[in-house]
Write a protein that holds these residues in place. Structure first.
Motif, PDB file in Angstrom:
ATOM      1  N   VAL A   3     -26.326 -18.827   4.964  1.00  0.00           N
ATOM      2  CA  VAL A   3     -25.755 -17.749   5.785  1.00  0.00           C
ATOM      3  C   VAL A   3     -24.599 -17.081   5.055  1.00  0.00           C
ATOM      4  CG1 VAL A   3     -24.535 -17.243   7.936  1.00  0.00           C
ATOM      5  CG2 VAL A   3     -26.481 -18.791   7.946  1.00  0.00           C
ATOM      6  N   THR A   4     -23.714 -17.867   4.476  1.00  0.00           N
ATOM      7  CA  THR A   4     -22.584 -17.265   3.763  1.00  0.00           C
ATOM      8  C   THR A   4     -23.049 -16.534   2.506  1.00  0.00           C
ATOM      9  OG1 THR A   4     -22.105 -19.326   2.587  1.00  0.00           O
ATOM     10  CG2 THR A   4     -20.905 -18.918   4.623  1.00  0.00           C
ATOM     11  N   VAL A   7     -24.270 -13.179   3.795  1.00  0.00           N
ATOM     12  CA  VAL A   7     -23.116 -12.354   4.184  1.00  0.00           C
ATOM     13  C   VAL A   7     -22.435 -11.786   2.937  1.00  0.00           C
ATOM     14  CG1 VAL A   7     -20.798 -12.452   5.185  1.00  0.00           C
ATOM     15  CG2 VAL A   7     -22.727 -13.471   6.402  1.00  0.00           C
ATOM     16  N   ILE A  10     -24.562  -9.058   1.357  1.00  0.00           N
ATOM     17  CA  ILE A  10     -24.476  -7.760   2.044  1.00  0.00           C
ATOM     18  C   ILE A  10     -23.192  -7.040   1.630  1.00  0.00           C
ATOM     19  CG2 ILE A  10     -24.143  -6.650   4.297  1.00  0.00           C
ATOM     20  CD1 ILE A  10     -26.061  -8.797   5.443  1.00  0.00           C
ATOM     21  N   ALA A  35     -23.232  -3.001   8.459  1.00  0.00           N
ATOM     22  CA  ALA A  35     -23.161  -4.461   8.448  1.00  0.00           C
ATOM     23  C   ALA A  35     -21.930  -4.929   7.673  1.00  0.00           C
ATOM     24  CB  ALA A  35     -24.435  -5.050   7.846  1.00  0.00           C
ATOM     25  N   LEU A  39     -18.792  -7.128   9.075  1.00  0.00           N
ATOM     26  CA  LEU A  39     -18.492  -8.433   8.475  1.00  0.00           C
ATOM     27  C   LEU A  39     -17.090  -8.502   7.877  1.00  0.00           C
ATOM     28  CD1 LEU A  39     -21.910  -9.052   6.731  1.00  0.00           C
ATOM     29  CD2 LEU A  39     -20.977 -10.348   8.667  1.00  0.00           C
ATOM     30  N   SER A  40     -16.561  -7.368   7.472  1.00  0.00           N
ATOM     31  CA  SER A  40     -15.244  -7.368   6.838  1.00  0.00           C
ATOM     32  C   SER A  40     -14.194  -6.646   7.670  1.00  0.00           C
ATOM     33  CB  SER A  40     -15.331  -6.722   5.457  1.00  0.00           C
ATOM     34  OG  SER A  40     -15.657  -5.362   5.583  1.00  0.00           O
ATOM     35  N   ALA A  64     -15.967 -11.179   0.818  1.00  0.00           N
ATOM     36  CA  ALA A  64     -17.169 -11.803   0.257  1.00  0.00           C
ATOM     37  C   ALA A  64     -16.821 -13.114  -0.444  1.00  0.00           C
ATOM     38  CB  ALA A  64     -17.866 -10.850  -0.711  1.00  0.00           C
ATOM     39  N   TYR A  67     -15.777 -15.696   2.225  1.00  0.00           N
ATOM     40  CA  TYR A  67     -16.947 -16.229   2.928  1.00  0.00           C
ATOM     41  C   TYR A  67     -17.665 -17.249   2.063  1.00  0.00           C
ATOM     42  CZ  TYR A  67     -16.843 -12.873   6.823  1.00  0.00           C
ATOM     43  OH  TYR A  67     -16.503 -12.170   7.936  1.00  0.00           O
TER      44      TYR A  67
END
Length: 79
Positions: A3-4, A7, A10, A35, A39-40, A64, A67
């Motif tokens: 998952v990380t 993320v 992306i 996205a 996320l950020s 990034a 994460y």
């Protein structure tokens, strides 16, 4: 851990698309940007250099890396 990685992927993809000046009206580029923004969101305007590519690198790259670091650390501890 997967998952990380997704993320961070992306976020990294958005950095690449921004630096390569992708068409913002393209559906794929728009989805990646949306996205990445979500996320950020916690890191937006953390740094505000005048250069757009540097601002994008910092404001999306730092989340990034964090994460990845947190996700891989937690996955290693749980393993």
């Amino acid at each position: 851990m997967v998952v990380t990685d997704v993320v961070a992927g992306i976020l990294g993809l958005w950095i690449v698309l921004y630096v390569l000046d992708a068409n913002p009206s393209n559906d794929f580029a728009h989805w990646v940007h949306s996205a990445a923004d979500w996320l950020s969101a916690w890191a937006h305007d953390l740094f505000t250099p005048s250069e757009g590519w540097l601002r994008t690198l910092f404001n999306y790259g730092i989340p990034a890396v964090l994460y990845l670091f947190v996700g891989h650390t937690l996955a290693g501890r749980l393993k």
